[in-house]
Design a protein around this motif. Structure first.
Motif, mmCIF file in Angstrom:
data_model
loop_
_atom_site.group_PDB
_atom_site.id
_atom_site.type_symbol
_atom_site.label_atom_id
_atom_site.label_comp_id
_atom_site.label_asym_id
_atom_site.label_seq_id
_atom_site.Cartn_x
_atom_site.Cartn_y
_atom_site.Cartn_z
ATOM 1 N N PRO A 216 53.882 28.270 8.771
ATOM 2 C CA PRO A 216 54.646 29.368 9.358
ATOM 3 C C PRO A 216 54.545 29.502 10.872
ATOM 4 C CG PRO A 216 52.702 30.214 8.255
ATOM 5 C CD PRO A 216 52.737 28.740 8.001
ATOM 6 N N ARG B 192 58.064 34.456 7.743
ATOM 7 C CA ARG B 192 57.666 33.070 7.940
ATOM 8 C C ARG B 192 56.505 32.696 7.022
ATOM 9 N NH1 ARG B 192 57.869 32.275 14.425
ATOM 10 N NH2 ARG B 192 57.522 30.123 13.829
ATOM 11 N N ARG C 75 50.653 29.665 4.599
ATOM 12 C CA ARG C 75 51.643 30.316 3.728
ATOM 13 C C ARG C 75 50.951 31.330 2.828
ATOM 14 N NH1 ARG C 75 56.732 27.508 1.313
ATOM 15 N NH2 ARG C 75 57.739 29.292 0.349
ATOM 16 N N PRO D 190 58.384 26.786 12.386
ATOM 17 C CA PRO D 190 58.011 26.774 10.964
ATOM 18 C C PRO D 190 58.498 25.500 10.288
ATOM 19 C CG PRO D 190 59.471 28.630 11.480
ATOM 20 C CD PRO D 190 59.311 27.834 12.712
ATOM 21 N N GLN E 197 61.413 36.172 -1.651
ATOM 22 C CA GLN E 197 61.413 35.829 -0.233
ATOM 23 C C GLN E 197 62.704 36.314 0.430
ATOM 24 O OE1 GLN E 197 60.588 31.602 0.220
ATOM 25 N NE2 GLN E 197 59.230 31.685 -1.558
ATOM 26 N N CYS F 288 59.952 25.111 4.728
ATOM 27 C CA CYS F 288 60.447 26.425 4.317
ATOM 28 C C CYS F 288 61.304 26.327 3.059
ATOM 29 C CB CYS F 288 61.243 27.059 5.443
ATOM 30 S SG CYS F 288 60.288 27.192 6.978
ATOM 31 N N THR F 289 61.198 27.334 2.216
ATOM 32 C CA THR F 289 61.980 27.417 0.990
ATOM 33 C C THR F 289 63.411 27.807 1.330
ATOM 34 O OG1 THR F 289 60.017 28.144 -0.210
ATOM 35 C CG2 THR F 289 62.140 28.563 -1.264
ATOM 36 N N ASN G 267 57.726 32.305 3.401
ATOM 37 C CA ASN G 267 58.814 31.364 3.220
ATOM 38 C C ASN G 267 58.475 29.934 3.618
ATOM 39 O OD1 ASN G 267 61.636 30.248 4.721
ATOM 40 N ND2 ASN G 267 61.871 31.092 2.661
ATOM 41 N N CYS G 268 57.467 29.726 4.454
ATOM 42 C CA CYS G 268 57.221 28.393 5.014
ATOM 43 C C CYS G 268 55.782 27.917 4.788
ATOM 44 C CB CYS G 268 57.511 28.399 6.516
ATOM 45 S SG CYS G 268 59.196 28.909 6.918
ATOM 46 N N GLY H 282 67.505 32.318 6.215
ATOM 47 C CA GLY H 282 66.364 31.426 6.163
ATOM 48 C C GLY H 282 66.446 30.308 7.191
ATOM 49 N N TYR I 90 63.494 38.875 3.606
ATOM 50 C CA TYR I 90 64.418 38.508 4.681
ATOM 51 C C TYR I 90 65.472 39.598 4.864
ATOM 52 C CZ TYR I 90 67.682 35.779 7.485
ATOM 53 O OH TYR I 90 68.502 35.335 8.487
ATOM 54 N N GLN J 26 63.651 35.684 11.136
ATOM 55 C CA GLN J 26 63.104 34.372 11.477
ATOM 56 C C GLN J 26 62.057 34.447 12.578
ATOM 57 O OE1 GLN J 26 66.921 32.392 11.911
ATOM 58 N NE2 GLN J 26 66.476 31.226 10.055
#
Length: 174
Positions: free
Chosen positions: A123, A116, A128, A27, A143, A30-31, A119-120, A171, A147, A110
């Motif tokens: 991904p 994913r 996304r 990924p 997000q 990602c945030t 967040n990405c 993350g 997780y 993850q």
């Protein structure tokens, strides 16, 4: 019965994770959610289904179910996130985009395509979500909630497990 040393088991786990990530592609974009306070008690219906139904924080209304619901012939991405069926369509279920990747792997956010994808930017399969930042997209706190739910075991009810020794970094590390 012969047992393997802990180091051999750990090596096997690392190799399995590497194979999973290599299969999906690493990924990217990602945030960062590492600094967001963890959620220790999460109710699937209120928290996760609540996000699927309406994640908008700008006073409007936007939810995953705006696209991911089951009208004929098929929901977007072949994934129905409607109330009452979403959990069974996510946990331990291979994704329609890449059957080698599960939407949700309990305890392993993850490796979970759901996390994913929210967040990405890249991904590892598909794009996304929400697509084109629909409804303003998900906040980092939302997000992190996804997780935490997956890390807690992706339970269909309420999870209230305690993370080991506080909380590990969450993350993907940018």
């Amino acid at each position: 019965m012969r047992t393997r040393p802990a180091s051999a088991v750990a090596t096997g786990i690392v190799l399995a994770l590497a194979a999973t990530l290599a299969h999906a592609g690493a990924p990217q974009g990602c945030t960062r959610i590492a600094d967001i306070p963890p959620n220790y008690a999460i109710s699937y219906g209120a928290a996760l289904q609540g996000l699927f139904d309406d994640y908008a924080t700008n006073g409007g209304s936007a939810g995953c179910v705006d696209c991911h619901f089951a009208p004929p012939p098929m929901p977007s991405g072949e994934l129905d996130l409607s109330a009452g069926v979403s959990w069974g369509h996510l946990v331990g279920v291979p994704s329609a985009e890449d059957p080698g990747i599960l939407y949700v792997v309990p305890g392993r956010p993850q490796e979970s395509l759901l996390f994913r994808k929210v967040n990405c930017d890249t991904p590892g399969a598909g794009a996304r979500m929400p697509l084109d930042n629909y409804g303003g997209g998900l906040l980092p706190e939302q997000q992190a909630l996804i997780y935490d739910w997956i890390a807690n075991g992706a339970l269909p009810g309420t999870s209230n497990t305690v993370f080991r020794d506080g909380f590990e970094i969450r993350g993907f590390v940018p």
